[in-house]
Enzyme design. Structure first.
Site, PDB file in Angstrom:
ATOM      1  N   ASP A 230      -7.563   0.146  11.705  1.00 46.12           N
ATOM      2  CA  ASP A 230      -7.911   0.118  10.208  1.00 46.12           C
ATOM      3  C   ASP A 230      -8.332  -1.051   9.560  1.00 46.12           C
ATOM      4  OD1 ASP A 230      -7.716   2.164   7.892  1.00 46.12           O
ATOM      5  OD2 ASP A 230      -6.692   0.653   7.144  1.00 46.12           O
ATOM      6  N   GLU A 275     -12.597   0.326  12.664  1.00 46.49           N
ATOM      7  CA  GLU A 275     -13.451   0.636  11.314  1.00 46.49           C
ATOM      8  C   GLU A 275     -13.847  -0.437  10.963  1.00 46.49           C
ATOM      9  OE1 GLU A 275     -12.107   2.642   7.244  1.00 46.49           O
ATOM     10  OE2 GLU A 275     -10.907   1.265   7.830  1.00 46.49           O
TER      11      GLU A 275
END
Ligand code: CA
Length: 523
Positions: A230, A275
């Site tokens: 993330d 990401e």
């Protein structure tokens, strides 16, 4: 058809395709016969992004859990899925889990550690790799580390970004959503780039780095195949970092290289996908450290082309080629993780005007391209969803009588969406289309391991490319327009897949593609 002749007359430029002779009869959706699966490991095939809370509930509390998920493994196997990305499943005070309060335990809503381990074993039994969403940019404000850090004398103080006097820091800095990065408390200000309840970890502190590696080792030892990382480019960021000796991307890259090296020391084959929701050039930098980055903006670009029905100069395939080249320049083994939309974005079918033919076309394109496709759960049913986030993450539509249906949130968007139990029995459904394509991909080396080569042609209604692996070449053609198109060919080939459409035909010289129809031909 008269209409097509007329259209063709307007487009006299013949398609300059490789020599091809079609041997199979028309309308032969051969994908269903491809029950064999050749794709293997965590870096091939097709992934499925799952929000555990919304997938399958085993105990009737309305919330999805690991026992429910393990019970639905047959569905994923039948769909042809080879990997699962689990959205955060660690202890957290929020429904979404992107703020973790204990990295070593399962979210109590989702079950126990034993349930998780049983799920991993079940996935492994079916040859499905599982990657976990790992959020290390920040923790929950409820995490004991952060609670301890509120005390300026605590050894955990330096695990986060704290300042008492604001020296060297812009206390007025704003970040996502216009929120203030720095949050005032009785003992100083702390940084929370995404939200005040998500305090940012300080990865300049070597103890924090070691702890993150311990966490990775803990879950790799449980048998997970890797991680979806993330907020990759935000670990070091101008808004929260005082030191400015290196550029932030260099410092981020340095950290992720250290992390990736560590993970590979535990499992040389582990898969790390990041990401990096930034510009194409910026995201490409990160494949120097990790295996893959998500191809943000691909879904909306593709949707725009499909809705317009126009692909002048084979622009979509050529732009994809540019992205592959950009990644390969940094790392020849980089994997482009391709997807239409994810848990943070309006579900793709909205951009496709809620049109099933458009949705089938988008699926046909991205599931036959180079890289690793990620299907967001429910996409294969045409589930709708838009902000707020909860409405993008609503219960999977198993059908009214399914005992595993989750009920934690009612979707305002999916009253008319056809559920799984109806679609699975309909060979023309969107689900059946996804199933054919995903299974085809798993069984076709040129698709799961191939390199994309655009095939130039002058018909602005067609996306065309080859997929080439050492053992196989396939030609893929998509008519994204609303009108029938004729493509002239010479040579030999075998049709592996064609969208179920009235009006498809093929002979040794040409192929007639009805509106919104795709074909995959082995050469
Ligand atoms: Ca439950």
């Amino acid at each position: 058809m008269k209409k097509s002749r007329k259209l063709f007359a307007l487009l006299p430029a013949k398609l300059l395709l490789v020599l091809l002779l079609l041997l199979l009869p028309a309308c032969s959706p051969a994908a269903d016969s491809n029950s064999g699966r050749l794709a293997e490991g965590a870096k091939q095939g097709t992934y499925y992004e799952i929000f555990v809370r919304s997938f399958a509930d085993s105990d009737g509390d309305g919330i999805g859990d690991f026992i429910g998920l393990a019970s639905k493994m047959d569905y994923l196997v039948d769909l042809g899925i080879t990997g699962i990305w689990l959205m955060p499943c660690f202890a957290s005070p929020t429904y979404h889990g992107y703020d973790i309060s204990d990295y070593y335990s399962i979210h109590p809503d989702y079950g126990t550690m034993e349930d998780f381990e049983a799920f991993i074993a079940e996935a492994d039994k079916h040859g499905i790799a599982v990657i976990l969403d790992l959020v290390v940019n920040h923790t929950s404000s409820q995490h004991p580390w952060f609670q301890a850090s509120r005390d300026p004398e605590s050894p955990y103080r330096d695990w986060y970004y704290w300042t008492e006097d604001g020296e060297g820091v812009n206390l007025r800095a704003t970040a996502f959503g216009g929120n203030r990065v720095w949050n005032e408390t009785g003992t100083g200000h702390y940084a929370g780039l995404f939200w005040g309840e998500m305090p940012d970890l300080n990865l300049d502190n070597p103890d924090v780095r070691e702890e993150i590696k311990n966490i990775a080792a803990f879950w790799l030892d449980k048998g997970v195949a890797g991680f979806r990382l993330d907020a990759v480019p935000h670990i070091f960021d101008a808004a929260k970092t005082i030191s400015n000796e290196q550029s932030f991307s260099e410092r981020n890259l340095e950290w992720w290289t250290e992390f990736a090296d560590f993970c590979r020391s535990i499992d040389p084959d582990c898969f790390l996908v990041g990401e990096v929701w930034t510009s194409p050039a910026a995201r490409a930098e990160y494949v120097a450290a990790i295996d893959s980055v998500f191809h943000f903006d691909m879904g909306e670009t593709l949707a725009r082309s499909i809705v317009a029905g126009v692909n002048n100069g084979n622009a979509f395939a050529n732009n994809m080629k540019l992205e592959y080249d950009r990644l390969a320049e940094v790392n020849p083994d980089a994997i482009n993780s391709i997807f239409l939309s994810n848990h943070d974005q309006t579900r793709i079918i909205t951009a496709l005007r809620n049109d099933i033919d458009n949705m089938k076309m988008a699926a046909s394109v991205y599931l036959t391209m180079q890289g690793l496709p990620f299907v967001y759960y429910g996409e294969e049913l045409g589930m709708l969803g838009g902000k707020p986030d909860e409405n993008i993450r609503t219960p999977f539509l198993w059908g009214g009588d399914d005992p595993y249906l989750t009920t934690w949130r009612e979707s305002p968007h999916n009253k008319n969406t056809i559920p799984y139990d109806v679609q699975i029995a309909d060979p023309d459904s969107l689900l059946s289309h996804y199933r054919s394509l995903i299974r085809l991909r798993a069984a076709t080396p040129a698709l799961f391991a191939g390199v994309l080569e655009p095939v130039e042609q002058e018909n602005g209604a067609i996306i065309s490319y080859k997929m080439i692996s050492p053992e196989q070449t396939v030609l893929v053609l998509h008519n994204i327009s609303e009108a029938e198109q004729t493509v002239y060919l010479n040579g030999e080939g075998k049709i592996l897949f064609v969208t179920k459409k009235e009006g498809f035909s093929a002979n040794k010289d040409s192929i007639v593609l009805p509106a919104k129809c795709s074909v995959v031909i082995e050469q």
